[in-house]
Design an enzyme around this catalytic site. Structure first.
Site, mmCIF file in Angstrom:
data_model
loop_
_atom_site.group_PDB
_atom_site.id
_atom_site.type_symbol
_atom_site.label_atom_id
_atom_site.label_comp_id
_atom_site.label_asym_id
_atom_site.label_seq_id
_atom_site.Cartn_x
_atom_site.Cartn_y
_atom_site.Cartn_z
ATOM 1 C CE LYS A 18 79.663 15.546 104.997
ATOM 2 N NZ LYS A 18 78.252 15.231 105.010
ATOM 3 C CG ASP A 145 80.559 16.168 101.100
ATOM 4 O OD1 ASP A 145 79.785 17.114 100.858
ATOM 5 O OD2 ASP A 145 80.181 15.078 101.584
HETATM 6 O O1 C5P Z 1 80.252 14.599 94.200
HETATM 7 P P1 C5P Z 1 80.183 13.221 94.765
HETATM 8 O O2 C5P Z 1 81.000 12.235 93.982
HETATM 9 O O3 C5P Z 1 80.496 13.154 96.218
HETATM 10 O O4 C5P Z 1 78.665 12.779 94.625
HETATM 11 C C1 C5P Z 1 78.253 11.442 94.768
HETATM 12 C C2 C5P Z 1 76.854 11.298 94.182
HETATM 13 O O5 C5P Z 1 75.924 12.026 94.982
HETATM 14 C C3 C5P Z 1 76.694 11.861 92.793
HETATM 15 O O6 C5P Z 1 76.976 10.892 91.834
HETATM 16 C C4 C5P Z 1 75.224 12.243 92.768
HETATM 17 O O7 C5P Z 1 74.427 11.109 92.537
HETATM 18 C C5 C5P Z 1 74.948 12.661 94.191
HETATM 19 N N1 C5P Z 1 75.035 14.117 94.403
HETATM 20 C C6 C5P Z 1 74.050 14.951 93.888
HETATM 21 N N2 C5P Z 1 74.112 16.303 94.104
HETATM 22 C C7 C5P Z 1 75.115 16.833 94.854
HETATM 23 C C8 C5P Z 1 76.120 16.004 95.400
HETATM 24 C C9 C5P Z 1 76.045 14.652 95.152
HETATM 25 O O8 C5P Z 1 73.114 14.489 93.211
HETATM 26 N N3 C5P Z 1 75.138 18.143 95.064
#
Ligand code: C5P
Length: 296
Positions: A18, A145
Site C-alpha cells: 500500500k 493497516d
Molecule cells: O497498529 P500498529 O501495530 O500497526 O501500530 C504500530 C504503532 O504505530 C502503534 O504502537 C502506535 O505507536 C502507532 N500508531 C498510532 N496510531 C495509529 C496507528 C499506529 O499511534 N492510528
C-alpha cells in the site's frame, strides 16, 4: 500461480503493497493511538503468500528473508491463529510460505498485507464463513493497516486506520518507489510528531474529489504526509523527493511512516526512465501501478 488460486490444499494469494496518497494525524486518542485521515492505495508490487492446510495443529511459517521472525511475532502467524480462534478451531493448523518483494520497514504495509492475505486464504479454504467486514474487524485487532489490506484498492481510512470508505479506482498512472537503506520505527515517529506545531495538513477532501474526477494533477498538487513535518529539511527523504520530481514525477511523498518515498507519473515511459536513473543511486527502486480492489 494466479492470484487466489486453489491447488487442492494450497492457495497462493498476492499480498499487495500500500501507498499513502495522503496521511494526516488528527489527534491522540485515550488508548495511546492516533486518529488518522489517510487516502490509501494498493499497488501491483506484491509478496506471494502460500497457505497449505495441515492435518495437525500449529502454524509453520517460512520466508525468503532470513532476518524476519517466523514465530508468534510475525503478523502472518498472528492472523492465522486469530482466524482459527474465531472459527472455534484452535486445533487446526497451516503451513505458510511468504515470498517477500515488498521492502520491510518501508511504510508500505508489507507485513499487514501478508497478514490480510492469510485471512483471505483461510477464509477461502473454509468456505468463506466470514464477510469482508468481518475479516477487516479481525485484522484491526492485529494491526491498524490490516483492515485496508484485506481488500485493498482505493480507500479513505479514518479512526486508527480501520474505518474505511471505498473510493472509485485510482486514475491510470505509474508509481516509482524508492526505499532508502534506513528504515523508520513507526512508534518513534508517532512520538516525535507534535500535533500542536504541525505546520501543514493535507487537503484530504480535495484529494478525494480529485480521485472522483480522475484528476491526476489535482491529486499530485495536494498529496502530503504530515510525518514529513518532523523530517530534517536536508534529509535523505527530501533528496529522493527532489530526484523523483526532477525526473518528471507530477508529485512525490513519503508513504506511511517511511522510509519509502514514491513519485507519481502520468507517462509510463518517463516512469521507466526515472526507475533506471534512480536505480544507479539506490538499491531498491520499484515500478508499480494502482491495484484494483479485490473481491472477497
Ligand atoms: O497498529 P500498529 O501495530 O500497526 O501500530 C504500530 C504503532 O504505530 C502503534 O504502537 C502506535 O505507536 C502507532 N500508531 C498510532 N496510531 C495509529 C496507528 C499506529 O499511534 N492510528
Amino acid at each position: 500461480m494466479p492470484e487466489g488460486v486453489r491447488d487442492t490444499d494450497t492457495i497462493t494469494e498476492k499480498a499487495y503493497a500500500k501507498l499513502n496518497i495522503s496521511l494526516d494525524v488528527l489527534s491522540k486518542r485515550p488508548d495511546g493511538y492516533h486518529d488518522m485521515r489517510m487516502v490509501m492505495q494498493s499497488v501491483s508490487l506484491c509478496d506471494d503468500v502460500t497457505v497449505t492446510l495441515r492435518n495437525g495443529g500449529g502454524i509453520e511459517l517460512s520466508t525468503n528473508l532470513n532476518f524476519l521472525p517466523i514465530d508468534d511475532r510475525n503478523i502472518a502467524v498472528k492472523a492465522a491463529k486469530a482466524f482459527f480462534a474465531k472459527l472455534g478451531k484452535t486445533d487446526a493448523g497451516a503451513d505458510i510460505s511468504i515470498f517477500k518483494r515488498i521492502p520491510v520497514g518501508a511504510g508500505m504495509g508489507g507485513g499487514s498485507s501478508d497478514g490480510a492475505a492469510v485471512l483471505r486464504a483461510l477464509n477461502t479454504f473454509t468456505g468463506k464463513p466470514f464477510s469482508r467486514t468481518e475479516l477487516e474487524i479481525m485484522g484491526a485487532a492485529l494491526g491498524s493497516d490490516i483492515p485496508f489490506c484485506v481488500a485493498g484498492g482505493t480507500s479513505l481510512a479514518e479512526g486508527k486506520g480501520e474505518v474505511l470508505s471505498v473510493l472509485p479506482s485510482f486514475p491510470d498512472c505509474r508509481f516509482v518507489i524508492v526505499k532508502p537503506r534506513f528504515s523508520v520505527s513507526t512508534p518513534e515517529l508517532f512520538a516525535k510528531l507534535d500535533l500542536v506545531s504541525v505546520k501543514y495538513h493535507p487537503d484530504t477532501q480535495g484529494i478525494v474529489s480529485s480521485i472522483k474526477a480522475a484528476d491526476l494533477k489535482g491529486i499530485c498538487r495536494r498529496m502530503y504526509n504530515v510525518f514529513e513535518d518532523v523530517l530534517p529539511p536536508k534529509s535523505e527523504i527530501s533528496k529522493i523527493k527532489s530526484a523523483l520530481l526532477d525526473s518528471g514525477a507530477l508529485g512525490s511523498m513519503m508513504t506511511g511512516t517511511g522510509s519509502a518515498v514514491f513519485g507519481l507519473f502520468d507517462d509510463p515511459d518517463k516512469a521507466k526512465r526515472a526507475q533506471s536513473q534512480l536505480s544507479q543511486r539506490y538499491r531498491e527502486v520499484f515500478l508499480a501501478e494502482p491495484q484494483a480492489v479485490l473481491e472477497i
